[in-house]
Scaffold this active site. Structure first.
Site, PDB file in Angstrom:
ATOM      1  N   ASP A   9       0.998  -0.860   0.250  1.00  0.00           N
ATOM      2  CA  ASP A   9      -0.208  -0.118   0.048  1.00  0.00           C
ATOM      3  C   ASP A   9       0.422   1.563   0.207  1.00  0.00           C
ATOM      4  O   ASP A   9       1.808   1.926   0.674  1.00  0.00           O
ATOM      5  CB  ASP A   9      -0.969   0.135   1.785  1.00  0.00           C
ATOM      6  CG  ASP A   9      -2.465   0.366   1.218  1.00  0.00           C
ATOM      7  OD1 ASP A   9      -1.941   1.701   0.050  1.00  0.00           O
ATOM      8  OD2 ASP A   9      -2.565   1.183   1.869  1.00  0.00           O
ATOM      9  N   ASP A 103      -2.951   2.633  -5.723  1.00  0.00           N
ATOM     10  CA  ASP A 103      -1.605   2.458  -5.362  1.00  0.00           C
ATOM     11  C   ASP A 103      -2.100   1.082  -3.975  1.00  0.00           C
ATOM     12  O   ASP A 103      -0.779   1.514  -3.307  1.00  0.00           O
ATOM     13  CB  ASP A 103      -1.292   3.269  -4.203  1.00  0.00           C
ATOM     14  CG  ASP A 103      -3.414   4.249  -3.674  1.00  0.00           C
ATOM     15  OD1 ASP A 103      -3.740   3.673  -3.415  1.00  0.00           O
ATOM     16  OD2 ASP A 103      -3.100   4.438  -2.226  1.00  0.00           O
ATOM     17  N   GLU A 104      -2.602   0.161  -4.827  1.00  0.00           N
ATOM     18  CA  GLU A 104      -2.890  -1.070  -3.508  1.00  0.00           C
ATOM     19  C   GLU A 104      -2.897  -2.597  -3.819  1.00  0.00           C
ATOM     20  O   GLU A 104      -3.704  -2.418  -5.374  1.00  0.00           O
ATOM     21  CB  GLU A 104      -3.826  -0.568  -2.255  1.00  0.00           C
ATOM     22  CG  GLU A 104      -4.381  -1.843  -1.541  1.00  0.00           C
ATOM     23  CD  GLU A 104      -6.007  -1.459  -1.060  1.00  0.00           C
ATOM     24  OE1 GLU A 104      -6.517  -0.124  -1.129  1.00  0.00           O
ATOM     25  OE2 GLU A 104      -5.935  -1.889  -0.211  1.00  0.00           O
TER      26      GLU A 104
END
Lengths: 392, 365
Positions: A9, A103-104
């Site tokens: 993350d 983003d993860e």
């Protein structure tokens, strides 16, 4: 139970990209998102978070909490570009990646441990490579399943790295609020709290039947997670089932010529998306919403797949001609969608494919794609679209 | 008009005539068929305005009274189907045609026959002549390779070409191509024949012609075919047939394989193919042909088969239906497969006179 799931993350992703690209923002409370009355915080730097600013918070609330916050406009294309680079780093270590957002992502590294070392080694390497290559920090959680890996990545953010072994899971879970469990939002939390359950420890020590009486079907899932049990696999993102484009017109269209020109524009947009994704479609669907809001679709599947603007336009036009009411009723919305894909360069080959007409339209598409890649999407159009714009 | 006839004498002829009758037409009159009783024989006429079919019946039928009527062919067909074999009587009374026999009486309304188109006659010298059964066989071995797919392919027809004593019939849907060549006894009368026949015409021919010599005459935009008691003519399909000769590759690889075993293996492998992506992998190596099919959601099949092939291993993908359709019309025990490379067609040969091409499917490497 072995730890082979990673959750990666990025830390305050959008805000961190801004701080990286604009040194004047570094060390300052940055909020990416709209500054207006209805604006929402998309991402906040840790300096702003320290003042209580959170993602998805109304910008007005954020301003009250942190009057010194600097609102910066988002650069979505740059975030996407960075995301591609980060996902590519993960790809070096395993093909089993489930991106959750830009983003993860979850990674299953079971099959790659022989090659690169255990999950912890792989997690450390990915975290380092993300920083070395992008000057951005990521937090990494390692665990035997997705839930524990996710709890791990959040445990000591930012720049965190946390391993949650199966045997030690309750050390991490027990003190957490039930809201840490994905799927338990405010409403569900209120229901559970009525039973005097506040922490994950409370939840896992409650009888399942008690939970079922208030939560129904979801009870078992939450109960399992509270016990650290999660058998959801890391699943690859599903490929798009259809690629299409539709437009609602500012004014209903009654003129057939004008409609054809709109159809050509849509065909052009859809075909160029197909080519960009390197797929060819076998099924073409045309969607029309008449001025009276009735919706009709017409669809046809062909043995031969296509990605050329000309063919998609011709096939869509043929489908449009099947709609008898179109002249009378007026069109409010027009759309083309394509499905049943084949990867470009695969699929049935054809005799006589060097057919001149075909080669010519492919060549036209190729030139248009090249020009658009260089000068932007609106730099070049087919004559049919231009002609209509001129009239206006 | 008054006729006495056996059901079996006209049943098949009416069936064939009804296959020509169009479902929809701007000329409602041609949705009927014409019966003409004259000179001890009965002529049945049907047309869809492109194809004209005439069938003459002179056996097991007695013309008691001559006459011409126009009737709804499909109703007449249904009646013949239901009444079964036996002797019947057909009598024109006013605006009806009365069918009597074996406890049935049907009264079929007749239509004024004056507006029914007059068919072109076949009186000129034919271009060539050949046994009906041979011509029928040539069409049966090719016509399946065409396809009625709207808009994508201009080519919806079968090529008939001839020069000297050679007759070629070619059909393709651009994924596969079937070519049959026959030598005829007497060379054709004109320099060259080169015309495209509609698939409906070809299907009508296959159903109507029998094992008697047929005469063929081509004109600028029409073809006429005549045998003893059937005459069929049709408008030609306009357009240019693709250069099929260029599509047949010169091949270096030749593999012989038992046709029936091959067909059976293909049927097994086809179990794990889907409607949308129909393709199976053919691997030729060490005297084995391995067929592999898979559907991620249902399972897979590996079928192996002995062949005579020891050279470099080759892997190619094909739509198994296309391969099967060609093999099914062949008659030899063995077939020979010729291969060039992954992007060129496989050539299947049974007899010398038949060539069947199938384009491969490219898979993700």
């Amino acid at each position: 139970m072995k730890n082979h799931i990673l959750h990666i993350d990025m830390d305050a992703f959008y805000a961190s990209v801004e701080q990286r690209d604009f040194p004047e923002y570094r060390g300052k409370p940055i909020i990416v998102g709209g500054n207006g009355r209805r604006g929402v915080v998309a991402s906040a730097s840790y300096e702003a978070r320290a003042m209580g600013v959170k993602s998805a918070m109304p910008s007005l609330t954020a301003k009250k909490l942190c009057p010194k916050a600097i609102f910066v406009p988002s650069h979505m294309q740059e975030y996407k570009n960075v995301s591609i680079k980060i996902m590519a780093i993960m790809q070096r270590y395993t093909p089993i990646i489930e991106p959750i957002s830009l983003d993860e992502a979850y990674l299953d590294v079971k099959g790659s441990e022989a090659l690169f070392g255990n999950a912890v080694t792989i997690g450390k390497r990915i975290q380092k490579e993300i920083y070395d290559e992008n000057e951005l920090h990521a937090s990494v959680g390692v665990g035997p399943n997705k839930f524990l890996a996710k709890i791990g990545s959040e445990f000591n953010k930012p720049q965190g790295f946390c391993v949650i072994d199966w045997d030690k899971r309750f050390e991490f879970l027990d003190t957490l609020s039930i809201r840490a469990i994905g799927g338990i939002g405010k409403k569900t939390a209120d229901i559970i709290q009525n039973l005097n359950i506040r922490t994950i420890h409370d939840l896992r020590t409650t009888k399942l039947t008690t939970l079922q009486s208030v939560l129904g079907n979801m009870a078992e899932h939450f109960f399992n997670l509270a016990n650290g049990v999660d058998d959801r696999p890391v699943t690859l993102p599903q490929k798009a089932l259809s690629i299409g484009k539709e437009t609602t017109f500012a004014e209903d269209i009654y003129n057939e010529k004008e409609l054809h020109s709109k159809l050509l524009k849509l065909a052009d947009q859809v075909a160029s998306r197909l080519r960009k994704k390197k797929v060819m479609a076998k099924t073409i669907t045309v969607k029309v919403k008449y001025a009276d809001f009735t919706l009709v679709t017409r669809s046809n599947t062909f043995e031969k797949s296509t990605d050329t603007t000309k063919t998609i336009y011709e096939l869509a036009l043929e489908l449009l001609h099947k709609l008898k009411d179109i002249r009378k009723k007026g069109t409010r919305l027009l759309g083309i969608s394509t499905s049943h894909f084949e990867e470009t360069g695969t699929g049935q080959l054809y005799l006589f494919d060097e057919d001149e007409e075909n080669t010519k339209s492919q060549e036209v598409d190729r030139v248009m794609d090249t020009i658009r890649a260089k000068y932007g999407t609106s730099s070049i159009f087919s004559g049919g679209i231009m002609e209509n714009n001129k009239k206006k | 008009m008054k006729l006495i006839f056996k059901q079996s004498a006209i049943h098949e002829a009416i069936l064939n005539a009804c296959n020509v009758v169009p479902q929809k037409s701007v000329m409602p009159i041609i949705k009927n068929i014409k019966l003409e009783a004259k000179n001890k024989e009965v002529r049945i006429y049907a047309t869809d305005s492109e194809i004209e079919l005439t069938i003459v019946i002179n056996e097991n039928i007695e013309v008691v009274e001559e006459g011409v009527v126009l009737i709804d062919g499909n109703k007449f067909k249904s009646i013949l189907q239901e009444i079964g074999e036996g002797d019947y009587e057909l009598t024109e009374e006013g605006n009806s045609l009365i069918l009597n026999g074996l406890g049935c009486e049907f009264s079929i309304n007749t239509v004024n026959s004056d507006e029914f188109p007059i068919f072109e006659s076949f009186e000129d010298e034919p271009d060539f002549e050949m046994p009906g059964i041979t011509l029928k066989g040539m069409f049966e071995k090719t016509v399946f390779a065409t396809r009625d797919e709207p808009s994508r392919f201009q080519m919806n027809g079968v090529l008939l070409s001839g020069k000297e004593d050679q007759i070629n019939i070619v059909a393709t849907d651009t994924t596969r191509l079937a070519l049959v060549n026959k030598k005829i006894d007497k060379p054709i009368n004109i320099d060259e024949i080169d015309c495209i026949l509609s698939t409906k015409f070809v299907h009508t021919l296959i159903k109507s012609i029998k094992d008697i010599p047929v005469q063929i005459k081509t004109e600028i935009n029409r073809i006429k075919v005549k045998s003893d008691n059937v005459t069929i003519s049709s408008k030609l399909v306009s357009g240019i047939f693709p250069n099929y000769k260029k599509a047949i590759p010169e091949c270096d690889i030749e593999i012989k394989i038992n046709r029936n075993e091959f067909l059976s293996a293909l049927r097994k492998a086809t179990i794990f193919t889907s409607e949308i992506t129909k393709s199976i992998k053919f691997s030729f190596q060490n005297n084995i042909l391995l067929l592999h099919s898979s559907m991620p959601e249902s399972g897979e099949a590996h079928i192996s088969l002995e062949i005579a092939y020891e050279d470099e291993p080759i892997e190619m993908n094909f739509n198994p239906n296309y391969v099967q359709e060609g093999l099914k019309v062949m008659t030899t025990d063995d077939v020979v497969i010729n291969l060039k490379n992954k992007k060129r067609p496989a050539v299947f040969k049974g007899n010398e006179d038949y060539t069947y091409l199938v384009m491969p499917v490219l898979s993700r490497e």
